[in-house]
Write an enzyme that holds these catalytic residues in place. Structure first.
Site, PDB file in Angstrom:
ATOM      1  N   ARG A 167      -2.710  33.150 -16.818  1.00  0.00           N
ATOM      2  CA  ARG A 167      -1.848  32.485 -15.610  1.00  0.00           C
ATOM      3  C   ARG A 167      -0.441  32.643 -15.911  1.00  0.00           C
ATOM      4  NH1 ARG A 167      -6.466  33.864 -15.297  1.00  0.00           N
ATOM      5  NH2 ARG A 167      -8.064  32.659 -14.052  1.00  0.00           N
ATOM      6  N   SER A 240      -8.513  26.765  -7.185  1.00  0.00           N
ATOM      7  CA  SER A 240      -8.707  25.937  -8.343  1.00  0.00           C
ATOM      8  C   SER A 240      -7.260  25.335  -8.619  1.00  0.00           C
ATOM      9  CB  SER A 240      -8.989  26.819  -9.507  1.00  0.00           C
ATOM     10  OG  SER A 240     -10.281  27.404  -9.349  1.00  0.00           O
ATOM     11  N   GLU A 337      -2.717  24.648 -11.772  1.00  0.00           N
ATOM     12  CA  GLU A 337      -2.336  25.809 -11.584  1.00  0.00           C
ATOM     13  C   GLU A 337      -1.402  26.550 -10.433  1.00  0.00           C
ATOM     14  OE1 GLU A 337      -5.421  29.755 -10.807  1.00  0.00           O
ATOM     15  OE2 GLU A 337      -6.152  28.143 -12.179  1.00  0.00           O
TER      16      GLU A 337
END
Length: 355
Positions: A167, A240, A337
């Site tokens: 990520r 998420s 995130e």
């Protein structure tokens, strides 16, 4: 006629999937890479903080944005090279990501099927190195075209230069410099399907598919995501909210001994393990929790939601409490995130305790 439009004191509530109220000092809708060159020729803009905003599916506005919000509307999509066994696809930043997945499958190309139904635009994909169901986009990126604000020109960065991580990427680490304008993906026409993740085989069986192809996998994953994750069109969310934490093998072994049901997967080649953030949060009792209009989805513990009138600050406060409770119980730090804007990010555990 210029290739951009500029709006002052622009509302952003319709430009983020959390649907939280926020405003930008300036908002620019840019229709070409050349438009970026024109836009940043204005001296005033060279000193303002810049936020590139696609569909707003990976941000939380905890306050107003004091600078320029940049929306990239360029959306050309084409095959630029075809060897028969594989093709090089060039997609501009404004293309909807799921539309790209469907387009590549329709052209007989595979690889992106496990990334079906991820919200957002192509321009956001390399920044976050999006991933799902055992696949990350970096596996297929050959190069990324990006506007270098320091040099004032478009650059082409190969895969290695993008410095992809979990990520993560150079674009995420240097947002003040890089603005992604297009992505080049080399996609094969045949490759082994990745089916051993999160119920994909079971979904294919439920669909009656015995000899799956890439389009079947994309449909199965879209069905799973639709069933498990709330639709941002119906309730504000950014998917998420927390990354799956990566811990050392010793920590993972200890936690598995104490909590045998804790899902864990290998993470990289150094023996680390990735833990299920959803399981950790669910075990702390947060699924379906609600504080005013800020809450946690009853469908999935990883998803924070806006039931209607929550502010970004209220959602962030809830996220901080969730992270603290997971650390208190398991000793594992969670990391957000989405990008958190207009406030300090979720602090690390020691900073939480010292706050």
């Amino acid at each position: 006629m210029s290739d951009f439009t500029l709006i002052e004191d622009a509302p952003l509530v319709a430009r983020n999937t959390f649907r939280v109220p926020a405003r930008a000092a300036l908002l620019a809708d840019v229709r070409s890479a050349q438009g970026l060159t024109e836009l940043f020729a204005f001296p005033r803009l060279k000193t303002l903080p810049v936020l590139v905003l696609g569909e707003g599916s990976n941000v939380l506005f905890a306050g107003d944005w004091p600078g320029l919000v940049l929306s990239l509307a360029m959306a050309d999509l084409r095959i630029v090279e075809d060897s028969g066994d594989a093709a090089l696809v060039r997609a501009e930043a404004g293309v909807n990501w799921n539309d790209l997945v469907g387009w590549t499958l329709g052209h007989g190309l595979c690889g992106l099927e496990n990334l079906a139904l991820i919200p957002g635009t192509v321009g956001a994909a390399p920044i976050q190195n999006i991933g799902a169901y055992g696949v990350e986009v970096r596996e297929f990126i050959e190069a990324v075209e990006a506007f270098d604000r320091l040099a004032g020109r478009i650059e082409r960065l190969d895969n290695a230069t993008c410095a992809f991580g979990y990520r993560d990427s150079i674009f995420k680490r240097e947002p003040e410099r890089w603005i992604v304008t297009a992505v080049e993906l080399r996609l094969p026409r045949e490759r082994p399907l990745k089916l051993d993740y999160a119920g994909v085989r079971e979904e294919l069986a439920a669909m009656g598919v015995t000899a799956p192809r890439a389009p079947h996998v994309a449909e199965a994953i879209a069905r799973i995501r639709t069933r498990k994750l709330p639709n941002p069109a119906l309730i504000g969310n950014a998917g998420s909210f927390f990354k799956n934490p990566v811990v050392s093998a010793d920590v993972a072994e200890r936690l598995k001994a104490e909590h045998p049901a804790l899902p864990a997967w290998p993470a990289g080649s150094d023996g680390d393990s990735k833990l299920s953030a959803a399981w950790l949060i669910d075990s702390c009792g947060w699924r379906g929790h609600r504080e005013g209009d800020a809450g946690v989805s009853a469908q999935h513990a990883l998803v924070l939601v806006n039931h209607g009138q929550a502010s970004g600050a209220q959602i962030l406060a809830l996220a901080r409490r969730i992270a603290q409770s997971v650390y208190d119980r398991f000793g594992v730090a969670l990391e957000a995130e989405p990008r958190i804007l207009g406030a300090q990010p979720i602090p690390k555990p020691r900073e939480i305790l010292d706050a």
